[in-house]
Motif scaffolding. Structure first.
Motif, PDB file in Angstrom:
ATOM      1  N   ALA A 188      -4.039 -13.799 -17.844  1.00  0.00           N
ATOM      2  CA  ALA A 188      -3.070 -15.037 -17.864  1.00  0.00           C
ATOM      3  C   ALA A 188      -1.942 -14.860 -17.844  1.00  0.00           C
ATOM      4  O   ALA A 188      -1.397 -16.047 -17.194  1.00  0.00           O
ATOM      5  CB  ALA A 188      -3.137 -14.849 -19.530  1.00  0.00           C
ATOM      6  N   SER A 189      -1.917 -13.283 -17.586  1.00  0.00           N
ATOM      7  CA  SER A 189      -0.330 -12.921 -17.334  1.00  0.00           C
ATOM      8  C   SER A 189       0.179 -12.993 -15.306  1.00  0.00           C
ATOM      9  O   SER A 189       1.504 -13.578 -14.722  1.00  0.00           O
ATOM     10  CB  SER A 189       0.388 -11.033 -17.278  1.00  0.00           C
ATOM     11  N   PHE A 190      -0.960 -13.564 -15.191  1.00  0.00           N
ATOM     12  CA  PHE A 190      -0.726 -13.862 -13.187  1.00  0.00           C
ATOM     13  C   PHE A 190       0.030 -14.988 -13.056  1.00  0.00           C
ATOM     14  O   PHE A 190       0.075 -14.505 -12.025  1.00  0.00           O
ATOM     15  CB  PHE A 190      -1.947 -13.133 -12.938  1.00  0.00           C
ATOM     16  N   SER A 191      -0.131 -15.816 -14.481  1.00  0.00           N
ATOM     17  CA  SER A 191       0.258 -16.995 -13.576  1.00  0.00           C
ATOM     18  C   SER A 191       1.879 -16.951 -13.834  1.00  0.00           C
ATOM     19  O   SER A 191       3.034 -17.500 -13.033  1.00  0.00           O
ATOM     20  CB  SER A 191       0.296 -17.418 -14.910  1.00  0.00           C
ATOM     21  N   GLY A 192       2.095 -15.834 -14.085  1.00  0.00           N
ATOM     22  CA  GLY A 192       4.029 -15.401 -13.665  1.00  0.00           C
ATOM     23  C   GLY A 192       4.627 -14.310 -12.883  1.00  0.00           C
ATOM     24  O   GLY A 192       5.288 -14.018 -12.910  1.00  0.00           O
ATOM     25  N   LEU A 193       3.325 -13.623 -12.290  1.00  0.00           N
ATOM     26  CA  LEU A 193       3.562 -13.214 -11.672  1.00  0.00           C
ATOM     27  C   LEU A 193       3.755 -13.085 -10.296  1.00  0.00           C
ATOM     28  O   LEU A 193       3.860 -14.088  -9.123  1.00  0.00           O
ATOM     29  CB  LEU A 193       2.123 -12.380 -11.313  1.00  0.00           C
ATOM     30  N   MET A 194       5.295 -12.373  -9.994  1.00  0.00           N
ATOM     31  CA  MET A 194       5.894 -12.237  -8.916  1.00  0.00           C
ATOM     32  C   MET A 194       5.673 -10.953  -7.894  1.00  0.00           C
ATOM     33  O   MET A 194       5.670 -10.653  -8.165  1.00  0.00           O
ATOM     34  CB  MET A 194       7.702 -12.941  -8.722  1.00  0.00           C
ATOM     35  N   PRO A 195       6.379 -11.085  -6.354  1.00  0.00           N
ATOM     36  CA  PRO A 195       6.642  -9.959  -5.374  1.00  0.00           C
ATOM     37  C   PRO A 195       6.867  -9.444  -6.421  1.00  0.00           C
ATOM     38  O   PRO A 195       8.270  -9.571  -6.924  1.00  0.00           O
ATOM     39  CB  PRO A 195       5.787 -10.606  -4.057  1.00  0.00           C
ATOM     40  N   PRO A 196       7.298  -7.570  -6.446  1.00  0.00           N
ATOM     41  CA  PRO A 196       7.974  -7.109  -6.583  1.00  0.00           C
ATOM     42  C   PRO A 196       9.289  -7.185  -6.426  1.00  0.00           C
ATOM     43  O   PRO A 196       9.369  -7.593  -4.848  1.00  0.00           O
ATOM     44  CB  PRO A 196       6.924  -5.589  -7.076  1.00  0.00           C
ATOM     45  N   ALA A 197      10.174  -6.239  -6.315  1.00  0.00           N
ATOM     46  CA  ALA A 197      11.937  -6.020  -6.041  1.00  0.00           C
ATOM     47  C   ALA A 197      11.746  -5.393  -4.695  1.00  0.00           C
ATOM     48  O   ALA A 197      10.899  -4.920  -4.280  1.00  0.00           O
ATOM     49  CB  ALA A 197      12.809  -5.465  -7.237  1.00  0.00           C
ATOM     50  N   PRO A 198      12.203  -5.219  -3.428  1.00  0.00           N
ATOM     51  CA  PRO A 198      12.216  -4.610  -2.445  1.00  0.00           C
ATOM     52  C   PRO A 198      12.190  -3.475  -2.313  1.00  0.00           C
ATOM     53  O   PRO A 198      12.443  -2.530  -3.709  1.00  0.00           O
ATOM     54  CB  PRO A 198      13.333  -4.626  -1.819  1.00  0.00           C
ATOM     55  N   PRO A 199      10.825  -2.596  -2.204  1.00  0.00           N
ATOM     56  CA  PRO A 199      10.326  -0.883  -1.873  1.00  0.00           C
ATOM     57  C   PRO A 199      12.126  -0.506  -1.856  1.00  0.00           C
ATOM     58  O   PRO A 199      12.369   0.030  -0.512  1.00  0.00           O
ATOM     59  CB  PRO A 199       9.257  -0.781  -1.090  1.00  0.00           C
ATOM     60  N   LYS A 200      11.755   0.989  -2.444  1.00  0.00           N
ATOM     61  CA  LYS A 200      12.592   2.638  -2.005  1.00  0.00           C
ATOM     62  C   LYS A 200      11.884   3.360  -1.230  1.00  0.00           C
ATOM     63  O   LYS A 200      11.930   4.129  -1.104  1.00  0.00           O
ATOM     64  CB  LYS A 200      13.150   2.005  -3.515  1.00  0.00           C
ATOM     65  N   SER A 201      10.282   3.136  -1.837  1.00  0.00           N
ATOM     66  CA  SER A 201       9.982   4.141  -0.926  1.00  0.00           C
ATOM     67  C   SER A 201       8.455   3.596   0.081  1.00  0.00           C
ATOM     68  O   SER A 201       8.580   2.751   0.595  1.00  0.00           O
ATOM     69  CB  SER A 201       8.956   4.778  -2.110  1.00  0.00           C
ATOM     70  N   PRO A 202       8.513   4.283   1.179  1.00  0.00           N
ATOM     71  CA  PRO A 202       7.466   3.732   2.201  1.00  0.00           C
ATOM     72  C   PRO A 202       5.793   3.325   1.717  1.00  0.00           C
ATOM     73  O   PRO A 202       5.310   3.220   0.784  1.00  0.00           O
ATOM     74  CB  PRO A 202       7.654   5.006   2.936  1.00  0.00           C
TER      75      PRO A 202
END
Length: 265
Positions: A188-202
């Motif tokens: 159910a939580s997938f409904s609010g899932l957005m891509p994360p913030a820009p990565p700091k690691s490779p």
């Protein structure tokens, strides 16, 4: 927090994270290859496999599950490990890369890069798969997994080559899906899932050529988000580890800075 896990090999640590409704055994087809060069730790997320659920009051979201994996690594004294994940686990790997708490992150068909219609399709298919697994009478899962048609019907959505899954793996996977205490709330939580913030690691992102759950057109969005080309796992489905163990192991090891010592074996 404490999580159920399997540990093999030696070398720099590599954490493996499964998708929704699955368990650490999803990684069995590639674990020994990876363990030739890494300390491989495959975990059961909270509320999945043999791990206990999240504490009362903590919601099941990709972010809270990522918190649990981060805490698990701290508990084991693993500072900035490599991490790889599939589907929901792929999102968690990218989330930890955005926090800068991992050395490298590899995501195989990660969740979160869908359109609204693709999200609704994914949720509907997974709910149906869960309902089917829970409706199976005792012993029926094993009998279904023994037949070629049964393997195709039960795993054809997730694997490009269901015949390469053993009956034992299929039966265990069905039981894990049916028994996942965290499944419904996480889905159910997938409904609010957005891509994360820009990565700091490779990071490295790879997508199954024949992914039927998260179609590979989502890889285009992942490429835009990451600013880099997404690798295509030829001949593989959404859960690619059994489709081509050698290819998946090679991608994970190269992404974490080494080559596959079992190549050609």
């Amino acid at each position: 927090m404490e999580l159920a896990f399997e540990r093999r090999g030696s070398g720099e640590p590599l954490i493996l994270v499964h998708g929704i409704g699955h368990h650490w055994q999803a990684w069995l087809p590639v674990m020994d290859r990876l363990a030739a060069a890494r300390t491989v730790i495959a975990v059961d997320l909270p509320g999945f496999g043999r791990s206990r659920g999240l504490p009362d009051g903590v919601p099941y979201t990709a972010e809270s599950l990522a918190d649990a994996v981060e805490s698990f690594c701290a508990l084991l004294g693993l500072r900035e490990p490599h991490i790889a994940g599939n589907s929901l686990g792929g999102y968690i790997a990218l989330e930890l890369a955005s926090r800068g708490t991992v050395r490298t992150a590899t995501a195989l068909s990660p969740a979160g890069f869908w359109s609204r219609a693709e999200l609704l399709y994914c949720q509907a298919v997974l709910r149906a798969a869960r309902a089917s697994a829970r409706a199976l009478p005792p012993g029926q899962a094993g009998r279904t997994a023994e037949s070629a048609l049964g393997r195709t019907l039960s795993a054809g959505l997730l694997a490009a080559h269901p015949s390469r899954l053993t009956p034992t793996a299929l039966t265990a996977g069905s039981q894990a899906l049916a028994g996942s205490a965290g499944f419904d709330e996480t889905l159910a939580s997938f409904s609010g899932l957005m891509p994360p913030a820009p990565p700091k690691s490779p990071i490295t992102i790879a997508w199954g050529e024949h992914d039927r759950l998260l179609p590979r057109r989502q890889a285009v969005r992942a490429a835009r988000w990451s600013g880099q080309r997404v690798k295509l796992l030829k001949g593989c489905g959404h859960v690619p580890m059994s489709d081509d163990p050698a290819l998946v192991a090679r991608v994970l090891l190269e992404a974490s800075g080494t080559s596959d010592p079992t190549a050609g074996a």
